[in-house]
Scaffold this active site. Structure first.
Site, PDB file in Angstrom:
ATOM      1  N   GLU A 196       8.938 -12.994  -7.671  1.00 27.16           N
ATOM      2  CA  GLU A 196       8.766 -13.244  -9.102  1.00 27.16           C
ATOM      3  C   GLU A 196       7.295 -13.425  -9.435  1.00 27.16           C
ATOM      4  OE1 GLU A 196      13.089 -15.461  -9.788  1.00 27.16           O
ATOM      5  OE2 GLU A 196      11.243 -16.462 -10.425  1.00 27.16           O
ATOM      6  N   PHE A 241       7.024  -6.735  -8.737  1.00 28.82           N
ATOM      7  CA  PHE A 241       6.706  -5.854  -7.599  1.00 28.82           C
ATOM      8  C   PHE A 241       7.955  -5.238  -6.980  1.00 28.82           C
ATOM      9  CE2 PHE A 241       3.336  -9.309  -7.108  1.00 28.82           C
ATOM     10  CZ  PHE A 241       2.387  -8.627  -7.859  1.00 28.82           C
ATOM     11  N   GLY A 286      13.369  -5.736   7.738  1.00 24.51           N
ATOM     12  CA  GLY A 286      12.396  -5.145   6.835  1.00 24.51           C
ATOM     13  C   GLY A 286      10.985  -5.222   7.388  1.00 24.51           C
ATOM     14  N   GLN A 303     -20.444   8.898  23.327  1.00 22.12           N
ATOM     15  CA  GLN A 303     -19.729   7.792  23.955  1.00 22.12           C
ATOM     16  C   GLN A 303     -19.186   6.800  22.929  1.00 22.12           C
ATOM     17  OE1 GLN A 303     -21.699   4.578  26.393  1.00 22.12           O
ATOM     18  NE2 GLN A 303     -20.676   5.685  28.072  1.00 22.12           N
ATOM     19  N   HIS A 319     -14.391  10.341   9.957  1.00 20.28           N
ATOM     20  CA  HIS A 319     -14.508  11.547   9.134  1.00 20.28           C
ATOM     21  C   HIS A 319     -15.781  11.541   8.280  1.00 20.28           C
ATOM     22  CE1 HIS A 319     -10.267  12.383  10.087  1.00 20.28           C
ATOM     23  NE2 HIS A 319     -10.438  13.574   9.552  1.00 20.28           N
ATOM     24  N   GLU A 367       6.806  -7.897   2.393  1.00 23.65           N
ATOM     25  CA  GLU A 367       7.765  -8.456   3.356  1.00 23.65           C
ATOM     26  C   GLU A 367       7.248  -9.765   3.954  1.00 23.65           C
ATOM     27  OE1 GLU A 367      10.276  -7.024   2.837  1.00 23.65           O
ATOM     28  OE2 GLU A 367      10.485  -4.957   3.456  1.00 23.65           O
TER      29      GLU A 367
END
Length: 405
Positions: free
Chosen positions: A132, A161, A248, A285, A345, A370
């Site tokens: 809530e 949510f 969950g 490395q 990246h 959760e």
């Protein structure tokens, strides 16, 4: 309520066949569309229906109403494979399965017969309504009320949510049937149809990630449900909600593993292809050490998730603690690995075309939902400071020594 039997893990051959089918589904129905669904906020109803045809709508639900009846050790492997295709969709399938499990475990035969066939087939979807606006981590402090009115209950309040809000055919709703000071013992669970009068939804939340599933407030304005819509006994709602969270948490942990594994594989591919200062990144490395640490963290997390799943399957007395440890460790490790993959990246990791930034955004919320990872630490710490906690640790260490010998 029909007695719930403990499922047994499938054979190695059956497990590989199941995971192969799930992998094919993730590669054909999730991965190719993940970027578009994220960008355009598309909830993949048709792909979810196909997931139901594959048995993914009731993975650990009993077979009499269409469930697959798998053990949790097999379930977590399935969610890892799904998340390699799309963590956001995999996470919604986890929430849907948690709803179906609650009805399967605590529902009477009429409730199971009414809801499970279409939920297990994913012809219809489920929603879980606990959190809530004023009661997040303090779940026992909910204010949504369920007032008795003859043979009915009137539900009034707001849930926050809620994944799948506005899409679900049934919501498992925690509401207060006791007085304001009754705490956890004054909470009961109700099954609320998605088309009930007095049910409405807030605007879609604008989120950092999880764009492929809707998140909205669920609003109850004097919503009337019959007393037969109560799931389990009056005053047992909080216990029901908490029992569902063990599974969950494991599923979300497994989704973190899958998303992070995908990101790691993308990073390995990229450092082989990218040349900097005259040599491939893979020859440096520092890059080798980073990749090694990422792989090690994921494997450690994978073993912890499997341990938590075994604890649930075996109904171990310390299952809640082991699930909390697995959820905390795996969701932290999953986000860390995905974030490192983005860093490897370089500037390309920040671009949507490469997909890594999407996975980073999707995995970040796993450390919150959760039960936040701070709450996971609280669960583990409190358990360890109980007199039985140190004895549990000693037994666990002994079991590991015997397994290694």
């Amino acid at each position: 309520m029909t007695p719930v039997t403990t499922p047994t893990a499938v054979s190695a051959e059956e497990r590989e066949a199941i995971l192969g089918a799930v992998r094919d589904f993730a590669e054909s129905e999730l991965a190719p569309y993940a970027a578009e669904r994220d960008e355009k906020h598309i909830f993949p109803r048709e792909s979810l229906h196909k997931a139901g045809e594959l048995g993914l709508g009731g993975i650990y639900i009993r077979e009499d109403f269409g469930g697959t009846g798998l053990a949790r050790v097999d379930t977590v492997a399935i969610f890892e494979e799904l998340a390699k295709g799309d963590p956001a969709v995999a996470a919604y399938i986890s929430i849907h399965n948690m709803v179906a499990w609650m009805i399967d475990t605590y529902g009477d035969e009429a409730q199971r017969g009414q809801w499970l066939p279409k939920l297990t087939a994913m012809e219809e979807f489920g929603g879980y309504c606990l959190t809530e606006p004023g009661a997040g981590s303090d779940a026992a402090n909910i204010a949504t009320s369920a007032t008795r009115d003859g043979d009915d209950y009137l539900l009034t309040g707001v849930k926050q949510f809620i994944s799948g809000a506005g899409e679900a055919a049934v919501y498992v709703v925690m509401a207060r049937t006791g007085d304001a000071g009754s705490g956890a013992k004054g909470i009961s669970a109700f099954l609320v149809p998605g088309d009930a009068e007095g049910l409405s939804f807030g605007a879609p939340e604008k989120k950092m990630g999880w764009h492929a599933q809707p998140t909205r407030q669920v609003i109850f304005d004097g919503l009337r449900v019959p007393a037969s819509a109560m799931l389990g006994d009056e005053g047992r709602g909080f216990a029901i909600a908490m029992s569902a969270l063990n599974g969950g948490r494991l599923n979300i942990a497994a989704c973190s593993l899958g998303g992070a594994q995908w990101a790691l594989e993308k990073a390995v591919q990229y450092v082989h292809e990218r040349v900097a200062f005259g040599e491939p990144l893979a020859e440096k490395q520092s890059i080798l050490f980073t990749i090694a640490d990422m792989r090690t963290e994921l494997q450690a997390a994978r073993l912890m998730v499997r341990d938590g799943a075994q604890a649930v399957d075996e109904k171990a007395p310390d299952a809640t603690m082991r699930c909390a440890m697995a959820k905390r460790f795996a969701t932290d490790a999953g986000f860390d690995v995905a974030n490192k993959a983005l860093q490897l990246h370089g500037g390309y990791g920040y671009l949507q075309d490469y997909g890594v930034e999407r996975v980073v955004r999707d995995l970040r919320v796993h450390q919150i939902l959760e039960g936040t990872n701070e709450i996971m630490r609280l669960i583990v710490g409190r358990e360890m400071l109980r007199p039985a906690g140190s004895a549990s640790l000693q037994r666990s260490g002994g079991n590991q020594m015997r397994s290694a010998s």
